[in-house]
Scaffold this motif. Structure first.
Motif, mmCIF file in Angstrom:
data_model
loop_
_atom_site.group_PDB
_atom_site.id
_atom_site.type_symbol
_atom_site.label_atom_id
_atom_site.label_comp_id
_atom_site.label_asym_id
_atom_site.label_seq_id
_atom_site.Cartn_x
_atom_site.Cartn_y
_atom_site.Cartn_z
ATOM 1 N N ARG A 91 -2.896 10.588 -1.223
ATOM 2 C CA ARG A 91 -2.908 9.984 -2.555
ATOM 3 C C ARG A 91 -3.826 8.774 -2.508
ATOM 4 O O ARG A 91 -4.129 8.253 -1.434
ATOM 5 N N GLY A 92 -4.275 8.317 -3.658
ATOM 6 C CA GLY A 92 -5.235 7.212 -3.703
ATOM 7 C C GLY A 92 -4.567 5.852 -3.698
ATOM 8 O O GLY A 92 -3.505 5.670 -4.286
ATOM 9 N N VAL A 93 -5.189 4.901 -3.018
ATOM 10 C CA VAL A 93 -4.779 3.497 -3.106
ATOM 11 C C VAL A 93 -6.037 2.652 -3.255
ATOM 12 O O VAL A 93 -7.011 2.847 -2.526
ATOM 13 N N ALA A 94 -6.018 1.733 -4.229
ATOM 14 C CA ALA A 94 -7.139 0.817 -4.420
ATOM 15 C C ALA A 94 -6.760 -0.581 -3.940
ATOM 16 O O ALA A 94 -5.611 -0.991 -4.071
ATOM 17 N N TYR A 95 -7.730 -1.257 -3.350
ATOM 18 C CA TYR A 95 -7.568 -2.655 -2.941
ATOM 19 C C TYR A 95 -8.491 -3.487 -3.825
ATOM 20 O O TYR A 95 -9.683 -3.211 -3.911
ATOM 21 N N ALA A 120 0.835 -1.211 0.000
ATOM 22 C CA ALA A 120 0.000 0.000 0.000
ATOM 23 C C ALA A 120 0.867 1.257 0.000
ATOM 24 O O ALA A 120 0.450 2.298 -0.477
ATOM 25 N N ARG A 121 2.079 1.158 0.547
ATOM 26 C CA ARG A 121 2.983 2.314 0.532
ATOM 27 C C ARG A 121 3.676 2.484 -0.819
ATOM 28 O O ARG A 121 3.940 3.588 -1.249
ATOM 29 N N LYS A 122 3.970 1.352 -1.483
ATOM 30 C CA LYS A 122 4.795 1.399 -2.693
ATOM 31 C C LYS A 122 3.994 1.440 -3.984
ATOM 32 O O LYS A 122 4.567 1.604 -5.064
ATOM 33 N N THR A 123 2.692 1.188 -3.913
ATOM 34 C CA THR A 123 1.906 1.068 -5.140
ATOM 35 C C THR A 123 0.595 1.851 -5.031
ATOM 36 O O THR A 123 0.243 2.352 -3.963
ATOM 37 N N GLY A 124 -0.119 1.904 -6.150
ATOM 38 C CA GLY A 124 -1.430 2.541 -6.170
ATOM 39 C C GLY A 124 -2.569 1.541 -6.109
ATOM 40 O O GLY A 124 -3.716 1.906 -5.871
ATOM 41 N N ARG A 125 -2.283 0.251 -6.360
ATOM 42 C CA ARG A 125 -3.344 -0.763 -6.306
ATOM 43 C C ARG A 125 -2.777 -2.048 -5.743
ATOM 44 O O ARG A 125 -1.761 -2.538 -6.247
ATOM 45 N N VAL A 126 -3.403 -2.570 -4.720
ATOM 46 C CA VAL A 126 -2.974 -3.808 -4.078
ATOM 47 C C VAL A 126 -3.998 -4.884 -4.410
ATOM 48 O O VAL A 126 -5.182 -4.734 -4.093
ATOM 49 N N ARG A 150 13.578 11.738 -7.382
ATOM 50 C CA ARG A 150 12.154 11.387 -7.249
ATOM 51 C C ARG A 150 11.400 12.703 -7.004
ATOM 52 O O ARG A 150 11.385 13.199 -5.882
ATOM 53 N N PRO A 210 3.374 5.739 -6.581
ATOM 54 C CA PRO A 210 4.548 6.577 -6.336
ATOM 55 C C PRO A 210 5.540 6.548 -7.505
ATOM 56 O O PRO A 210 5.649 5.539 -8.208
ATOM 57 N N TYR A 211 6.270 7.642 -7.666
ATOM 58 C CA TYR A 211 7.288 7.743 -8.704
ATOM 59 C C TYR A 211 8.227 6.558 -8.644
ATOM 60 O O TYR A 211 8.596 6.164 -7.540
#
Lengths: 505, 505
Positions: free
Chosen positions: B464-468, A416-422, B225, A442-443
Motif C-alpha cells: 500500500r502507499g505511504v507518503a512522507y 507509517a503503519r497507521k496512516t497513509g501520509r506522515v 476491519r 488503513p481502515y
C-alpha cells in the motif's frame, strides 16, 4: 426555503445505466490523446463557468467565495493533470516479454501486458468538497482519464451545483466528441445504491462518513458479482509535538494549529483532531495562544443542517466527558433554515483520560473542533498511537530542527503503519495534488487501502491488467505494438534475461 | 489407509498470529537485498529437497514425477524472480515531488511516496499445484518478497507435503536471519477461517473453487476491519477456431487441444473447457483426431477422492444433457482408497444448444473433460462470448496466418473485456512466470480483478502507499532519500513542472 431533494427516477436510471454500458467500450477504445483533449475541454469549460457555479456552491454549502474559488481551480488543475498522465502513458504499466525458446522453464511465448479500464465507474460525491470531490472531482477525473464511463451520485447537500456542474461537464464532453452516455449524474440516496448494485457497474468510489461508506462497501462486496469499492471514510489526524519543537516554535505551532482547525469550519477529512503536547509551561502558553486565535476566527456556517446537528451532538458529548477542559469554548447557533453556525471549540485532556475504544473522545468530530492531549513522556507517544488510534489518513510530527531520538523514530515508524501520509512539521489540511500524494490509509480511513483518492496514482482504481499472448502485431492494442505509435513507456524483458533465475547462487 | 487431516489447534493459532504480528514490522524494515538473499536461500533449499518432497507430492496428489519435478522447478524460479524484483526496487513505485513555492495551487511541500508492505498475509493453498500455488508458491513468494509476514493455510489434499515444504522454508528463512514468526503453516479448514478473520491479518490470497473462494472473500469483506482478498476461483477458458485456421492446421489444433485437456488430468484452472469449431467437414476430421488422441492418453488419478467424486457427477450431468454427443468417451473408475482414475472425455454440442445461465453445460468440469461447440457463423462468435460466458482467466483465438475480419476483431475485443489473458494460437495451460503475465480476470475468474496471481505484478497485492511530507532526509526510508542508497528507480516531479496544469490550452 429548502426544496425537496431531487431523485433520479427508476426509468431514468435504467436509461443511464444502459447508456453507460454502451459508452464504456467506446470510450475505452478512444485513444488517450483524444480522451486528454476532452478532459482539457472539461477543465476549460469549468474555469469559464466559475462565475455561475461558485455562487450556487456558496449558497448551498455555506463555504466562502475564496475557498470555493480555490477549490474549483484545484479541480480543473486536477483534470489537466490527469490529461497529462494519460498522454504520457506510463500509467498503462506496459510490459513486453519477448518470446524465449531457451527460457529456464521451457520455451516462453511472447507475452505483453497493459492495464485497461474496468468499465463503468460510479463516484459518490462528498458533502464538504462540492467541486474537488464531487461531480468533476478527483475520482471523476481519474475514471474518465482511465477510459471508464462515469456515473456520479451527486451529494444531497448541493444538488443545484451538482446539476449545474454536470451540465458543464456533459456539454464539454459532447462538444469534444466523447460518446453519449460516458458521463451522467444521478441524485438521491436510493438511486446511488441502485447504481452501485447494478451488474453493469464495475467499480465504486466514495468520500464521506464511515457509516455510509461501510454500508456501501458492504453492498459492493455482497453483489452477485462483487466489485472494488474505494471509500475514503474519515480520520482524526493526530499531531504530535515534542518538547523541543514546542520550545523552538511554540507560537508558530499554535497559530498553524488554530488555522488548520478553523479553515472551512473544520469540515475537512484532514483536520487535525488531536494535538499532543508535553505537560510543560510552554504547553500552557500554547493553549493560551490557541484560545486567542480561535476566538478571533469568524463564525462559519456548517455545510448543511444534518452536519450541523451532528456537530452539536458530538461537541456536547466531548465537552461533557471526564477530564475535558475547555481551551476555547467557541460559539454555536442555529439559524431559521436549520443551519448551524460555529466558531472553533478547542478542549484539552490529559493523555491518561484517553483509553482504547473510547468513542466519545476518540471518534471524529466533524466541524471546527479539536482536542489538545497533554502527555508526560515522549516515550509514551508511539505506544499511545498504537493503542488509541485506528487507521488514519495522516499523522504529523512536530520536532525541533535536527532532533533525533528513539522515541521519535518509533513514533514515525508507527505513523507509517497507521496512516497513509506522515507529515514532518506543517499541517495535514491542504492536500497537494501531485504524483507522490497518498490520500488514503488503513481502515477506517478508507475501505480499501490499496489506492489513493488524491494524486495521479489514483488512476489505478479504474484499471485492471490484460495480457496478450502470441498475438500478431496487427491484433495488438497500440501500446503493446513494437512500433509503439503512442510512444508510451514499454518495459521489456528480453529473451535470455531470465537465465539467472534457474541458477543457484 | 488415509490418516485424519491434521488441524492446527486454537492455542497454536494464537501463538502463530501473535508471532506474525511481531515479525511483520521487523521483516518490513529488513532491506530488500537481505530479503532477497533469504528468498534465494529458500529456493536453494527447496531445490535441494526435491528428492524428499516430490515423492510425497506424488503419493498425496497422484500427479506424475515429471509434472511435479517441473512444478518444483517453476516454484523455485518464481522465488528467485521475486528476489530480483525486490533488488531492482521498481516495485516500490517511488515518486518524489520537489517542494515548489510557485506551484499553481500555492506553495507545494516536498512529498515522497513509496509502497510499503501491508503487514501479515494469509495464503490459502491450492489442491492442484502442490508446489507452485501452495506453501512456497507464487503468492507466498510475493508476500515474503514484499515484506509481509506470511501464514500459509495448507491444502487438505497434501498435508504431509505442506508440512515438509514448510519445514524447508522455515529452516532456510531462519538460517538466513529472517525474524521468528515471519512464516508459518496452519492446517484445517476452520484454522484458515480463524486466521482470515483475525484482526492481526491484513490481506488474503486464495486459489481454489468459486464456492470456497467466494465464501472466504465474503468473510474478508465482513470483518470489523475489512481486508483485501485475492481469490483465483475458476475458469472454463473458451478457445475459438476460425474455418481458415482449421483448414490451415487442423491436425496441429486437434493434437494441441487433446494434450492441453489431458495434461495433469485436466485439473488446471486454465484447461480449455470449450473448443469452438465451425460446422464443416474439417470439424469432423478434427473430432476424429481428438478422439484418437484422447483414447491414447494414459489413465490418471484425480487429486483426491472429493475432486474425483465431483468429476464423476459433473461428467455424468453433461453427458446426459440435451444435444450432447460423445467424441471420446474416456474411462472412469474408483480405487479402494476412494480415488478416481480417468482418461479424457470429450463431447460435442451444437452452439444452438447452449444458452446463457445453463449451468450444466457452461460451468467448469474440473478434470479431463472438454466440450467441442459447433458453430455456423463466425459473426456469431463475439455475441456468443458476450452472452454465454462470465469472467474467465483466458480466452484463445486460433486464426489463420494474416487472417483479419470484423468478426475476428470483435471477438478479440470481447475476449479482452471478459478475460485476463488473450491468446493467439497456442493453449492456455502452461502459464509463463514473467513480468508481463496476467493470471486473473473478471469475476468469477477472480474475486478481485485488480491483480494477477502469476508474474511479478502480483507483488502489488501485498503493498500500500505511504507518503512522507516535508521530512528531513534522516527521517526518510532509504528509497525516498535523495542519496538513494539502495539505487531504486525514483520518479521525480520537479518544481515548475506543473506550470502547464493551470493554463488553458
Amino acid at each position: 426555503m429548502s426544496t425537496p431533494t431531487p431523485h433520479t427516477s427508476d426509468a431514468e436510471l435504467e436509461q443511464i445505466l444502459a447508456a453507460s454500458a454502451l459508452a464504456a467500450p467506446v470510450w475505452a477504445a478512444t485513444p488517450p490523446a483524444e480522451r486528454a483533449s476532452a478532459l482539457i475541454a472539461v477543465a476549460d469549460a469549468l474555469d469559464q463557468a466559475a462565475g455561475e457555479l461558485i455562487p450556487i456552491g456558496m449558497r448551498e454549502t455555506g463555504l466562502a467565495q475564496a475557498r470555493l474559488t480555490g477549490e474549483l481551480k484545484r479541480t480543473t488543475v486536477q483534470i489537466r493533470l490527469f490529461a497529462d498522465v494519460i498522454r504520457d502513458g506510463a500509467y498503462l504499466d506496459v510490459r513486453l516479454d519477448e518470446a524465449d525458446p531457451d527460457f529456464v522453464l521451457g520455451p516462453r511465448p511472447d507475452v505483453r501486458r497493459m492495464l485497461v479500464p474496468v468499465g463503468v465507474a460510479v463516484n459518490f460525491s462528498a458533502s464538504n468538497f462540492p467541486f474537488a470531490f464531487s461531480v468533476a472531482g478527483g475520482d471523476s477525473a481519474a475514471a474518465l482519464a482511465a477510459g471508464c464511463a462515469l456515473i456520479v451520485k451527486g451529494h444531497s447537500g448541493h444538488p443545484e451545483l451538482s446539476v449545474a456542474t454536470a451540465r458543464v461537464v456533459e456539454d464539454a464532453l459532447r462538444a469534444a466528441g466523447a460518446p453519449d452516455g460516458v458521463f451522467a449524474l444521478v441524485l438521491g440516496q436510493q438511486a446511488g445504491v441502485t447504481v452501485l448494485e447494478d451488474d453493469r457497474v464495475d467499480v465504486g468510489t466514495f468520500t464521506g462518513s464511515i457509516r455510509v461508506g461501510r454500508l456501501l462497501a458492504d453492498k459492493a462486496a455482497a453483489r452477485p458479482r462483487p466489485i472494488q469499492f474505494y471509500g475514503e471514510l474519515g480520520s482524526v489526524n493526530p499531531v504530535f509535538v515534542t518538547a523541543a519543537a514546542l520550545a523552538e516554535r511554540g507560537e508558530e505551532i499554535a497559530a498553524g494549529y488554530a488555522a488548520s482547525v478553523a479553515g472551512s469550519a473544520g469540515q475537512l477529512c484532514t483536520k487535525p483532531g488531536f494535538l499532543w503536547v508535553p505537560t510543560t509551561d510552554a504547553a500552557g502558553e500554547l493553549e493560551l495562544r490557541v484560545s486567542q486565535a480561535a476566538e478571533q476566527a469568524a463564525e462559519h456556517r456548517l455545510l448543511n443542517p444534518s452536519i450541523g446537528r451532528a456537530y452539536l451532538q458530538r461537541r456536547a458529548d466531548v465537552l461533557a466527558a471526564d477530564g475535558v477542559r475547555v481551551v476555547a469554548e467557541g460559539t454555536v447557533r442555529s439559524d431559521d433554515d436549520g443551519n448551524v453556525w460555529a466558531t472553533p471549540t478547542i478542549v484539552a485532556v490529559p493523555a491518561s483520560k484517553l483509553s482504547a475504544g473510547d468513542e466519545t473522545l476518540l471518534d471524529e468530530v466533524f466541524g471546527p473542533f479539536s482536542v489538545i492531549v497533554e502527555y508526560d513522556d515522549e516515550a509514551s507517544l508511539a505506544p499511545s498511537l498504537d493503542e488509541l488510534y485506528v487507521g488514519n489518513l495522516t499523522g504529523t510530527v512536530h520536532a525541533a530542527a535536527g532532533e533525533q531520538s528513539p522515541a521519535l523514530s518509533s513514533l514515525v515508524a508507527g505513523l507509517a503503519r497507521k496512516t497513509g501520509r506522515v507529515l514532518f512539521g506543517g499541517w495535514p489540511t491542504g492536500v497537494a495534488v501531485t504524483p507522490a500524494m497518498q490520500h488514503g490509509g488503513p481502515y477506517p480511513a478508507t475501505s480499501n487501502d490499496t489506492s489513493t483518492s488524491v494524486g495521479t496514482a489514483s488512476i489505478s482504481r479504474f484499471l485492471r491488467g490484460v495480457a496478450y499472448q502470441g498475438a500478431p502485431q496487427e491484433a495488438l492494442p497500440e501500446p503493446l505494438q513494437d512500433a509503439n505509435p503512442w510512444g508510451v513507456p514499454q518495459q521489456r524483458a528480453a529473451a535470455g534475461q531470465s537465465a539467472s533465475w534457474g541458477s543457484q547462487r
